[in-house]
Design an enzyme around this catalytic site. Structure first.
Site, PDB file in Angstrom:
ATOM      1  CG  HIS A 101       0.700   5.170   4.139  1.00 26.19           C
ATOM      2  ND1 HIS A 101      -0.209   5.329   4.981  1.00 26.19           N
ATOM      3  CD2 HIS A 101       1.706   3.908   4.427  1.00 26.19           C
ATOM      4  CE1 HIS A 101       0.272   4.258   5.802  1.00 26.19           C
ATOM      5  NE2 HIS A 101       1.299   3.735   5.193  1.00 26.19           N
ATOM      6  CG  HIS A 149      -0.758  -0.004   2.790  1.00 27.60           C
ATOM      7  ND1 HIS A 149       0.452  -1.402   2.896  1.00 27.60           N
ATOM      8  CD2 HIS A 149       0.346   0.942   3.394  1.00 27.60           C
ATOM      9  CE1 HIS A 149       1.025  -1.341   4.179  1.00 27.60           C
ATOM     10  NE2 HIS A 149       0.973   0.039   4.850  1.00 27.60           N
TER      11      HIS A 149
HETATM   12  P1  5GP Z   1       1.658   0.586   7.274  1.00 26.61           P
HETATM   13  O1  5GP Z   1       2.334   0.387   8.807  1.00 26.61           O
HETATM   14  O2  5GP Z   1       1.487  -0.630   7.472  1.00 26.61           O
HETATM   15  O3  5GP Z   1       2.508   1.641   6.786  1.00 26.61           O
HETATM   16  O4  5GP Z   1      -0.110   1.389   7.464  1.00 26.61           O
HETATM   17  C1  5GP Z   1      -0.847   0.585   7.583  1.00 26.61           C
HETATM   18  C2  5GP Z   1      -1.837   1.417   7.713  1.00 26.61           C
HETATM   19  O5  5GP Z   1      -3.506   0.587   7.137  1.00 26.61           O
HETATM   20  C3  5GP Z   1      -2.362   2.129   8.888  1.00 26.61           C
HETATM   21  O6  5GP Z   1      -1.891   4.384   8.734  1.00 26.61           O
HETATM   22  C4  5GP Z   1      -3.400   2.141   9.494  1.00 26.61           C
HETATM   23  O7  5GP Z   1      -4.363   3.216  10.412  1.00 26.61           O
HETATM   24  C5  5GP Z   1      -4.037   1.260   8.195  1.00 26.61           C
HETATM   25  N1  5GP Z   1      -5.288   0.519   8.953  1.00 26.61           N
HETATM   26  C6  5GP Z   1      -5.307  -0.291   9.178  1.00 26.61           C
HETATM   27  N2  5GP Z   1      -6.277  -0.856   9.091  1.00 26.61           N
HETATM   28  C7  5GP Z   1      -7.251  -0.621   8.239  1.00 26.61           C
HETATM   29  C8  5GP Z   1      -8.101  -1.084   8.457  1.00 26.61           C
HETATM   30  O8  5GP Z   1      -9.211  -1.336   8.183  1.00 26.61           O
HETATM   31  N3  5GP Z   1      -9.320   0.318   7.283  1.00 26.61           N
HETATM   32  C9  5GP Z   1      -9.007   1.654   6.628  1.00 26.61           C
HETATM   33  N4  5GP Z   1      -9.346   2.720   5.993  1.00 26.61           N
HETATM   34  N5  5GP Z   1      -7.242   1.996   7.382  1.00 26.61           N
HETATM   35  C10 5GP Z   1      -6.365   0.789   7.539  1.00 26.61           C
END
Ligand code: 5GP
Ligand code: ZN
Length: 142
Positions: free
Chosen positions: A103, A101
Protein backbone atom coordinates in the site's frame (compact mmCIF):
# COMPACT_ATOMS: atom_id res chain seq x y z
CA UNK A 1 2.79 -18.07 -11.84
CA UNK A 2 -0.84 -17.34 -11.06
CA UNK A 3 -3.50 -18.57 -8.67
CA UNK A 4 -6.90 -19.10 -10.30
CA UNK A 5 -8.93 -17.68 -7.40
CA UNK A 6 -6.65 -14.73 -6.66
CA UNK A 7 -8.28 -11.37 -7.30
CA UNK A 8 -4.94 -9.63 -7.96
CA UNK A 9 -3.86 -12.34 -10.45
CA UNK A 10 -7.14 -11.72 -12.22
CA UNK A 11 -6.46 -7.96 -12.24
CA UNK A 12 -3.00 -8.60 -13.75
CA UNK A 13 -4.61 -10.77 -16.43
CA UNK A 14 -7.17 -8.04 -17.22
CA UNK A 15 -10.10 -10.25 -16.18
CA UNK A 16 -11.08 -7.76 -13.46
CA UNK A 17 -10.80 -4.06 -14.28
CA UNK A 18 -8.57 -1.72 -12.32
CA UNK A 19 -7.32 1.83 -12.67
CA UNK A 20 -3.72 1.27 -13.80
CA UNK A 21 -0.93 3.70 -12.94
CA UNK A 22 2.00 1.95 -14.63
CA UNK A 23 3.37 -1.48 -15.29
CA UNK A 24 6.45 -3.22 -16.54
CA UNK A 25 7.36 -6.85 -17.07
CA UNK A 26 7.33 -7.70 -13.37
CA UNK A 27 5.24 -5.08 -11.59
CA UNK A 28 1.79 -3.46 -11.71
CA UNK A 29 0.76 -0.29 -9.85
CA UNK A 30 -2.93 0.60 -9.64
CA UNK A 31 -5.42 2.54 -7.56
CA UNK A 32 -6.82 0.91 -4.42
CA UNK A 33 -10.58 0.58 -4.76
CA UNK A 34 -11.08 1.48 -1.07
CA UNK A 35 -8.64 4.31 -0.38
CA UNK A 36 -7.63 5.13 3.19
CA UNK A 37 -6.73 8.53 1.73
CA UNK A 38 -7.61 9.53 -1.85
CA UNK A 39 -4.65 8.64 -4.10
CA UNK A 40 -3.97 5.38 -2.18
CA UNK A 41 -2.24 3.01 -4.62
CA UNK A 42 -1.21 -0.65 -4.62
CA UNK A 43 2.00 -2.07 -6.06
CA UNK A 44 2.08 -5.80 -6.79
CA UNK A 45 4.29 -8.33 -8.54
CA UNK A 46 2.61 -9.64 -11.70
CA UNK A 47 3.47 -13.18 -10.62
CA UNK A 48 1.66 -14.59 -7.61
CA UNK A 49 3.78 -14.62 -4.44
CA UNK A 50 2.64 -14.68 -0.85
CA UNK A 51 3.77 -13.83 1.79
CA UNK A 52 6.66 -11.33 1.56
CA UNK A 53 9.12 -14.03 2.67
CA UNK A 54 8.35 -15.98 -0.53
CA UNK A 55 9.27 -13.15 -2.92
CA UNK A 56 12.61 -13.70 -4.69
CA UNK A 57 15.10 -10.80 -4.38
CA UNK A 58 15.02 -10.35 -8.18
CA UNK A 59 11.31 -9.49 -7.88
CA UNK A 60 11.54 -7.59 -4.61
CA UNK A 61 13.98 -5.05 -6.04
CA UNK A 62 11.76 -3.83 -8.92
CA UNK A 63 8.74 -4.00 -6.60
CA UNK A 64 10.34 -1.59 -4.12
CA UNK A 65 11.58 0.64 -6.92
CA UNK A 66 7.99 0.86 -8.14
CA UNK A 67 6.81 1.71 -4.61
CA UNK A 68 9.32 4.56 -4.59
CA UNK A 69 8.10 5.75 -8.02
CA UNK A 70 4.49 5.83 -6.84
CA UNK A 71 5.51 7.66 -3.66
CA UNK A 72 7.29 10.31 -5.75
CA UNK A 73 4.21 10.63 -7.97
CA UNK A 74 2.09 11.21 -4.87
CA UNK A 75 4.47 13.97 -3.79
CA UNK A 76 4.66 15.61 -7.22
CA UNK A 77 1.17 14.91 -8.54
CA UNK A 78 -0.92 15.16 -5.38
CA UNK A 79 1.28 17.34 -3.16
CA UNK A 80 1.56 14.61 -0.52
CA UNK A 81 3.29 15.91 2.59
CA UNK A 82 3.95 12.39 3.88
CA UNK A 83 3.52 8.80 2.71
CA UNK A 84 2.72 5.54 4.46
CA UNK A 85 4.08 2.35 2.87
CA UNK A 86 2.29 -0.65 4.36
CA UNK A 87 2.56 -4.33 3.56
CA UNK A 88 0.40 -6.84 5.46
CA UNK A 89 1.16 -10.56 5.73
CA UNK A 90 -1.43 -12.98 7.08
CA UNK A 91 -5.01 -12.49 8.26
CA UNK A 92 -3.69 -11.90 11.78
CA UNK A 93 -1.76 -8.90 10.37
CA UNK A 94 -4.81 -7.52 8.55
CA UNK A 95 -4.15 -9.02 5.11
CA UNK A 96 -7.31 -9.59 3.07
CA UNK A 97 -5.88 -10.32 -0.40
CA UNK A 98 -3.32 -13.11 -0.36
CA UNK A 99 -1.06 -11.85 -3.16
CA UNK A 100 1.85 -9.71 -2.00
CA UNK A 101 1.06 -6.01 -2.26
CA UNK A 102 2.42 -2.74 -0.98
CA UNK A 103 0.00 0.00 0.00
CA UNK A 104 1.34 3.45 -0.88
CA UNK A 105 -0.80 6.02 0.90
CA UNK A 106 -0.37 9.78 0.48
CA UNK A 107 -0.66 11.78 3.69
CA UNK A 108 -1.64 15.36 4.30
CA UNK A 109 -1.50 17.44 7.48
CA UNK A 110 -5.28 17.87 7.37
CA UNK A 111 -6.26 14.36 6.19
CA UNK A 112 -7.77 13.54 9.59
CA UNK A 113 -6.48 9.96 9.55
CA UNK A 114 -4.87 8.40 12.64
CA UNK A 115 -3.37 4.91 12.83
CA UNK A 116 -4.18 2.96 15.98
CA UNK A 117 -0.44 2.81 16.78
CA UNK A 118 -0.20 1.66 20.37
CA UNK A 119 3.43 1.11 21.43
CA UNK A 120 4.16 -1.28 24.30
CA UNK A 121 7.23 -1.73 26.52
CA UNK A 122 9.55 -4.68 27.19
CA UNK A 123 9.34 -5.91 30.78
CA UNK A 124 13.04 -5.17 31.23
CA UNK A 125 16.38 -5.10 29.36
CA UNK A 126 16.67 -8.91 29.64
CA UNK A 127 13.40 -9.44 27.79
CA UNK A 128 14.48 -7.03 25.02
CA UNK A 129 17.82 -8.83 24.64
CA UNK A 130 16.09 -12.25 24.61
CA UNK A 131 13.92 -11.22 21.65
CA UNK A 132 16.91 -9.67 19.86
CA UNK A 133 19.01 -12.80 20.38
CA UNK A 134 16.28 -15.04 18.92
CA UNK A 135 16.18 -12.81 15.87
CA UNK A 136 19.98 -12.68 15.52
CA UNK A 137 20.13 -16.48 15.64
CA UNK A 138 17.44 -16.75 12.96
CA UNK A 139 19.24 -14.17 10.82
CA UNK A 140 22.47 -16.16 11.09
CA UNK A 141 20.71 -19.27 9.72
CA UNK A 142 20.74 -19.15 5.92
P1 5GP B 1 -4.86 -5.98 2.52
O1 5GP B 1 -5.85 -5.82 3.64
O2 5GP B 1 -4.91 -7.36 1.95
O3 5GP B 1 -3.48 -5.52 2.88
O4 5GP B 1 -5.35 -4.95 1.40
C1 5GP B 1 -6.07 -5.33 0.28
C2 5GP B 1 -6.42 -4.05 -0.46
O5 5GP B 1 -6.90 -4.39 -1.74
C3 5GP B 1 -7.51 -3.21 0.22
O6 5GP B 1 -7.01 -1.91 0.48
C4 5GP B 1 -8.65 -3.20 -0.80
O7 5GP B 1 -9.32 -1.95 -0.86
C5 5GP B 1 -7.94 -3.52 -2.09
N1 5GP B 1 -8.76 -4.24 -3.05
C6 5GP B 1 -9.47 -5.37 -2.82
N2 5GP B 1 -10.09 -5.78 -3.93
C7 5GP B 1 -9.76 -4.88 -4.90
C8 5GP B 1 -10.12 -4.77 -6.28
O8 5GP B 1 -10.85 -5.56 -6.86
N3 5GP B 1 -9.59 -3.71 -6.95
C9 5GP B 1 -8.75 -2.81 -6.37
N4 5GP B 1 -8.29 -1.82 -7.11
N5 5GP B 1 -8.40 -2.89 -5.06
C10 5GP B 1 -8.92 -3.91 -4.34
ZN1 ZN C 1 -2.30 -13.73 -7.14
Amino acid sequence: MREPDCIFCRIVAGEIPCTRLFEDEQVLAFMDIGPIIKGHALVIPKAHYDPITAVPPAVLAPLLTAVQRVARAQQVGLGAEGINVIQNNGAVAGQAVKHVHFHVIPRFAADGHHWNWNPKAYRDEIELQTFAERLRQALATP
